[in-house]
Structure formats: C-alpha cells, structure tokens
Design a protein around this motif. Structure first.
Motif, PDB file in Angstrom:
ATOM      1  N   GLN A  34       0.816  -1.205   0.000  1.00 21.72           N
ATOM      2  CA  GLN A  34       0.000   0.000   0.000  1.00 21.72           C
ATOM      3  C   GLN A  34       0.857   1.266   0.000  1.00 21.72           C
ATOM      4  O   GLN A  34       0.593   2.216  -0.756  1.00 21.72           O
ATOM      5  CB  GLN A  34      -0.938  -0.006   1.229  1.00 21.72           C
ATOM      6  N   TYR A  35       1.874   1.282   0.834  1.00 20.39           N
ATOM      7  CA  TYR A  35       2.724   2.486   0.884  1.00 20.39           C
ATOM      8  C   TYR A  35       3.604   2.601  -0.355  1.00 20.39           C
ATOM      9  O   TYR A  35       3.925   3.714  -0.801  1.00 20.39           O
ATOM     10  CB  TYR A  35       3.578   2.464   2.152  1.00 20.39           C
ATOM     11  N   ASP A  36       4.037   1.453  -0.944  1.00 16.09           N
ATOM     12  CA  ASP A  36       4.810   1.510  -2.189  1.00 16.09           C
ATOM     13  C   ASP A  36       3.954   2.062  -3.320  1.00 16.09           C
ATOM     14  O   ASP A  36       4.445   2.828  -4.172  1.00 16.09           O
ATOM     15  CB  ASP A  36       5.325   0.108  -2.555  1.00 16.09           C
ATOM     16  N   ALA A  37       2.648   1.670  -3.340  1.00 17.83           N
ATOM     17  CA  ALA A  37       1.764   2.195  -4.381  1.00 17.83           C
ATOM     18  C   ALA A  37       1.582   3.703  -4.237  1.00 17.83           C
ATOM     19  O   ALA A  37       1.412   4.419  -5.238  1.00 17.83           O
ATOM     20  CB  ALA A  37       0.410   1.485  -4.315  1.00 17.83           C
ATOM     21  N   ALA A  38       1.648   4.190  -3.003  1.00 15.09           N
ATOM     22  CA  ALA A  38       1.515   5.636  -2.775  1.00 15.09           C
ATOM     23  C   ALA A  38       2.847   6.358  -2.878  1.00 15.09           C
ATOM     24  O   ALA A  38       2.886   7.600  -2.788  1.00 15.09           O
ATOM     25  CB  ALA A  38       0.903   5.894  -1.408  1.00 15.09           C
ATOM     26  N   GLY A  39       3.929   5.619  -3.049  1.00 12.47           N
ATOM     27  CA  GLY A  39       5.245   6.239  -3.144  1.00 12.47           C
ATOM     28  C   GLY A  39       5.786   6.718  -1.816  1.00 12.47           C
ATOM     29  O   GLY A  39       6.561   7.692  -1.781  1.00 12.47           O
ATOM     30  N   LYS A  40       5.424   6.068  -0.715  1.00 15.68           N
ATOM     31  CA  LYS A  40       5.874   6.470   0.618  1.00 15.68           C
ATOM     32  C   LYS A  40       6.451   5.273   1.336  1.00 15.68           C
ATOM     33  O   LYS A  40       6.269   4.129   0.931  1.00 15.68           O
ATOM     34  CB  LYS A  40       4.715   7.050   1.429  1.00 15.68           C
TER      35      LYS A  40
END
Length: 298
Positions: A34-40
């Motif tokens: 989830q955070y990789d998809a948001a770039g975080k």
C-alpha cells in the motif's frame, strides 16, 4: 523497517515471538504494497496483538474489495471491448450503405443520443425494443410498489394525524382541568385548614367526653349500679314504692294519732311496740317486693 520493529528491546522481541507469524508477515506485506503504491515509506510503530488484529482485518477487507474491484474492472473492460467492436461493426454497416456518422442529420444524431441516454437511464443491455419493454415493465412494477407504499404511508399518516388531533384535544382538556384545579387550590387549602381546626376541637371534645364517661362509670360503680338495672326496672320499682307508700300511709297516720293519747306509759309502750312490729313488717314486705322485682328483671 523490520529492524526498527524488532529492535534490541527484549520485551518487544518476546511479545512479537508470541504473535502469529503468518498474520505478521501478511500485515507487513500488505502495508509495504500500500505504501509503495503511494510512493511512501512504511512508518515505524510497535507491533502489538491489538494493532496486528486491526491491521489484519483491514488487510483482509482491502484485499477482498480489491479482488472484487479487479473482477468488475475486467468485466467492464470486456464489455467496453465488445461495445467498441459492435460500434465499429455498426459504423462499417452505415458507411457501406452510405450513411456515415458525419453525414447523418443533426436530428438523427440527437435522437440516437436520446435513445442511448434512455437506455442508460433504464439500465438496459442494449437499445433493442425488447430490452426497452422489459425495462418499462420493470419500471411499472416498481411504480406500482411505490404507489402501494405511498398509499400505505398516506394511510399511516392519516392515522397519525388523527392520533395527533386527539392528543392535542386531550392535552387541551387536561390543561383546562389543570387550570381549574389550580384555581381550586386556595379554597381547598382554606377548607382543609378549617377541617384541621375542627378536627382538633373534636379530638379535644372526644377526650373530654371520654373522661366524663369514665367519671360517670366510676360513680355508678360506687353507688352499685349494674347493667341489669334498666329504665324499665327503675320505673317498676318507683311504682312499687308508691304502692307501698300508699299502704304505709294509714299506718303512719295511726302512729301519729297516738301522739294525742293520754300519758299512760304502759299502754303507750304496748301500742308503740305493736306499731313498730307493723312498720318492720311493712319494710320487710317492701324489701321482698324490690328483691322480687330485681329477680324478675334478671
């Protein structure tokens, strides 16, 4: 991230070792995706049984919704491809018959657009007449259901309105009664005070009469009064007394006449003794009569 979570604190390592390793790995993988998809980057926090449970539930729900969304997206893409193929086929047919889209009149284009909008509004699969008829039938059924619900709601509204009117009338009546009762409070309070005063006076009189009753009862006990001596018995005794007085009156007159006799002591003594015997006999007879009267009353 894992180094931060499972740091050098032994308590954290021991508590993490007690968790379900499968859940922890699933939660970590879901957070990372989830955070990789948001770039975080995943923020640092402490894993506890409570946070693991919440995050695992969220990940399960999110994955299920993502799977459903993927299935719907695939279906929509397939339908879009089919619609594009059908549009290309229709366009090709129109061009072959000499009716390209660019050459159609504006009113035809507007009618086609209106037909498409109606089909979208009725949620039909296509613009065939059968589909419109089915959709219109479905809409008629829903309209009938809505009308039935509306009629039911209107009936219930009328009932509630009737209840409301009755409640308002009842409330008005109760308010009027309350006003009357409030107006009657002052007179009733004055009457209650008067009754309290009278009650105190009556209680005092009652104590006085009870004391007099006890005094009279003690007096009657001293003079020998018994409940057997009634008014009728007393009247009978008074009548017997009058009779005895009538019978003894001649004797008393005779005794009084002896006062005029010559002073002969011997004869006077004999006469006096004789009259005493007669008087004693008369008294005894009176007592016998009284005793017989009392015995008869008992």
């Amino acid at each position: 991230m894992s180094d931060k979570i499972s740091g050098s604190d032994p308590s954290v390592i021991e508590s993490e070792s007690n968790f379900d390793s499968g859940r922890i790995s699933d939660v970590k993988a879901w957070l990372a995706s989830q955070y990789d998809a948001a770039g975080k980057d995943v923020p640092d926090f402490e894993y506890t049984p409570r946070t693991i449970g919440h995050l695992h539930n969220l990940s399960t729900l999110s994955q299920a919704k993502t799977q459903v969304a993927g299935i719907l997206a695939t279906d929509f893409r397939q339908k879009a491809a089919e619609y594009r193929c059908q549009a290309a086929r229709v366009r090709e047919i129109l061009e072959n018959v000499g009716l390209p889209q660019e050459g159609l009149p504006s009113n035809v284009v507007a009618s086609a657009q209106c037909l498409a909008n109606v089909a979208n509004l009725l949620n039909t699969r296509d613009t065939e007449l059968s589909s419109f008829l089915v959709a219109m039938g479905d809409m008629s059924l829903r309209k009938s259901e809505v009308e039935e619900k509306r009629a039911k709601v209107q009936k219930e509204s009328k009932i509630l309105l009737d209840y409301t009117r009755k409640a308002i009338a009842r409330m008005t009546y109760l308010k009027r009664i309350l006003g009357q009762l409030e107006d009657d409070v002052a007179p009733c309070e004055a009457q209650m005070e008067n009754l309290k005063t009278n009650l105190a006076i009556m209680a005092s009189k009652e104590r006085q009469y009870l004391q007099q009753y006890r005094n009279y009862k003690a007096l009657l006990n001293r003079v020998g009064y018994t409940p057997e001596i009634s008014h009728g018995v007393l009247v009978e005794m008074a009548e017997h007394r009058k009779d005895l007085e009538k019978k003894t009156k001649p004797i008393l007159d005779t005794l009084r006449s002896y006062q005029d006799l010559p002073p002969d002591k011997a004869l006077a003594a004999l006469a006096i003794e004789d009259k005493k015997r007669q008087y004693t006999a008369a008294e005894k007879h009176l007592e016998d009569v009284l005793q017989s009267a009392l015995a008869t009353s008992e």
